[in-house]
Design an enzyme around this catalytic site. Structure first.
Site, PDB file in Angstrom:
ATOM      1  N   SER A  63       1.311  20.102  -3.043  1.00 31.11           N
ATOM      2  CA  SER A  63      -0.069  19.709  -3.379  1.00 31.11           C
ATOM      3  C   SER A  63      -1.118  20.760  -3.044  1.00 31.11           C
ATOM      4  O   SER A  63      -2.271  20.627  -3.457  1.00 31.11           O
ATOM      5  CB  SER A  63      -0.424  18.385  -2.684  1.00 31.11           C
ATOM      6  OG  SER A  63       0.219  17.317  -3.320  1.00 31.11           O
ATOM      7  N   TYR A 190       2.453  19.699 -14.121  1.00 34.08           N
ATOM      8  CA  TYR A 190       2.141  19.323 -12.746  1.00 34.08           C
ATOM      9  C   TYR A 190       3.308  19.609 -11.798  1.00 34.08           C
ATOM     10  O   TYR A 190       3.131  20.193 -10.717  1.00 34.08           O
ATOM     11  CB  TYR A 190       1.764  17.845 -12.704  1.00 34.08           C
ATOM     12  CG  TYR A 190       1.583  17.288 -11.318  1.00 34.08           C
ATOM     13  CD1 TYR A 190       0.544  17.723 -10.511  1.00 34.08           C
ATOM     14  CD2 TYR A 190       2.456  16.331 -10.809  1.00 34.08           C
ATOM     15  CE1 TYR A 190       0.373  17.224  -9.235  1.00 34.08           C
ATOM     16  CE2 TYR A 190       2.296  15.827  -9.532  1.00 34.08           C
ATOM     17  CZ  TYR A 190       1.258  16.273  -8.752  1.00 34.08           C
ATOM     18  OH  TYR A 190       1.101  15.779  -7.486  1.00 34.08           O
ATOM     19  N   TYR A 241      -5.485  13.573   2.120  1.00 31.96           N
ATOM     20  CA  TYR A 241      -5.233  12.202   1.685  1.00 31.96           C
ATOM     21  C   TYR A 241      -5.971  11.204   2.571  1.00 31.96           C
ATOM     22  O   TYR A 241      -7.135  11.409   2.893  1.00 31.96           O
ATOM     23  CB  TYR A 241      -3.721  11.921   1.635  1.00 31.96           C
ATOM     24  CG  TYR A 241      -2.944  12.997   0.932  1.00 31.96           C
ATOM     25  CD1 TYR A 241      -3.240  13.334  -0.387  1.00 31.96           C
ATOM     26  CD2 TYR A 241      -1.928  13.702   1.577  1.00 31.96           C
ATOM     27  CE1 TYR A 241      -2.538  14.326  -1.048  1.00 31.96           C
ATOM     28  CE2 TYR A 241      -1.221  14.699   0.926  1.00 31.96           C
ATOM     29  CZ  TYR A 241      -1.533  15.010  -0.383  1.00 31.96           C
ATOM     30  OH  TYR A 241      -0.847  15.998  -1.026  1.00 31.96           O
TER      31      TYR A 241
END
Length: 312
Positions: A63, A190, A241
Site C-alpha cells: 500500500s 492495482y 488506516y
C-alpha cells in the site's frame, strides 16, 4: 545529535525485540517472510543517507505504492479526483466494504483499498494494465534514480489468486460508477503496483520529492508545492488506516504503511525515511517499523507539531 548513532541503537533495539507482530499470512507469498528482519534508511535534505539493519533487502511495498499512484492520478485529473474519492480518515479496516455501502460507493480516502482501486481506475485511463503499470514503474524509478526497481511477479500472482475482497470492492464501486473500467483490468493495475519490490534505501530515495516540496533532488519539479503538502497531509491523517490517529499522536510525521511491513515517512524539508519489518500489528501496520519511527521522532525531535525542529 549523532543520527548515525541513533539509527544504530534503534536497529539494535529492534533486533532484540520480542513482539515482532504477525506477517501478512492472507497473502501466501508474504506468509513465509522471516519476521526477524528489520531495516531503516534515512535520506536527508542535503543528500546524506543513513541506513542500518536490512536496509538493502527488497520487500513488497504494497500500500505504500498508493502514494505514488495518487501522485500520478492527481497529475492526470487534478482536483476532479476528489469527486470520486474522499479525503477523510476511514476509522475502519483498510479493506472494509461496510463503509463503502453506507457512502454510496465513494471511498473515504485514496489510501484505503477501495480508494486506491479508484485511483488505479484513473491511472488506467482507457489503456491496458501493462501500460499503467509501466508508467508507475518508470515514475518510481525516476524518483529513486534506480532502474533496477521491479515488480515481484510471484507476489502479484499470489494476490491475484486470493484477492476476493478487492474483487468485491471493485465490482461494488463499478455498480455506482465510481470505477469506470472493467474490474479485472483495474485490479490488474492495482495488484501489480502493490507487488513492486523495493529496499528501504530505494524507498527513502523515492520519497524525497515529498520532503522537498515537490522538487526532484536532481533538478526539476515533480509536482507543485501545494500538492506535495496535501499528499503529506493525507499521509498523516489517513496513511495508517484505522491507526492513523495513533500514529500521528505517537510519531507526528506523515507516513504511509503497507502490509509488506514497510513504512514511508516524510519530515518536510528535512528527511525521507523508510522502515521495514514484515511483522504487522492488529491494524496491519509494521509492528517494529512503527516502534522504530516513534523512537526516531523522540530522539530527533522530528515532528510536524514541534515548534522547533531537531538537528541531525
Amino acid at each position: 545529535m549523532d543520527l548515525s548513532q541513533i539509527v544504530e541503537e534503534i536497529v539494535a533495539a529492534m533486533r532484540d525485540a520480542d513482539d515482532r507482530g504477525t506477517v501478512a499470512n492472507y497473502i501466501p507469498e508474504l506468509a513465509g517472510i522471516d519476521p526477524a528482519q528489520f531495516g531503516i534508511a534515512i535520506v536527508m535534505a542535503d543528500g546524506r543517507m543513513i541506513a542500518g539493519g536490512d536496509a538493502d533487502t527488497g520487500f513488497s511495498i504494497q500500500s505504500i505504492s498508493k502514494v505514488f499512484a495518487l501522485t500520478l492520478a492527481l497529475g492526470k485529473v487534478g482536483d476532479q479526483l476528489w469527486e470520486r474519492v474522499g479525503r477523510e480518515p476511514s476509522g475502519n479496516a483498510f479493506n472494509s466494504i461496510v463503509q463503502l455501502e453506507q457512502e454510496k460507493g465513494v471511498p473515504r480516502n485514496p489510501f484505503i483499498n477501495a480508494g486506491a482501486i479508484v485511483v488505479a481506475d484513473v491511472n488506467l485511463g482507457g489503456h491496458q494494465p501493462r501500460v499503467a503499470i509501466g508508467e508507475m514503474l518508470r515514475f518510481i524509478r525516476y524518483l529513486a534514480e534506480d532502474d533496477g526497481i521491479a515488480i515481484n511477479e510471484a507476489v502479484a500472482a499470489s494476490e491475484t489468486a486470493t484477492g476476493f475482497r478487492n474483487i468485491a470492492l471493485a465490482n461494488y464501486m463499478r455498480a455506482f460508477g465510481t470505477v469506470r473500467h472493467a474490474a479485472d483490468l483495474v485490479l490488474g493495475t492495482y495488484i501489480h503496483q502493490c507487488a513492486i519490490e523495493m529496499s528501504c534505501r530505494q524507498l527513502a530515495l523515492a520519497g524525497r520529492y515529498l520532503m522537498l516540496d515537490g522538487m526532484h533532488p536532481a533538478g526539476g519539479r515533480v509536482i507543485p508545492p501545494a500538492r506535495a503538502r496535501r499528499i503529506n497531509a493525507l499521509m498523516l491523517t489517513c496513511g495508517h488506516y484505522d491507526a492513523s490517529g495513533d500514529f500521528a499522536f505517537r510519531v507526528g510525521i506523515p507516513g504511509k504503511s503497507g502490509v509488506g511491513g514497510g513504512i514511508l515517512a516524510i519530515v518536510p524539508g528535512r528527511a525521507s525515511i523508510a522502515a521495514w519489518s514484515p511483522g504487522l500489528n492488529a491494524n496491519g501496520n509494521s509492528q517494529l517499523g512503527t516502534r522504530a519511527l516513534e523512537e526516531l521522532a523522540r530522539r530527533t525531535g522530528w515532528s510536524v507539531f514541534s515548534p522547533t525542529e531537531g538537528d541531525a
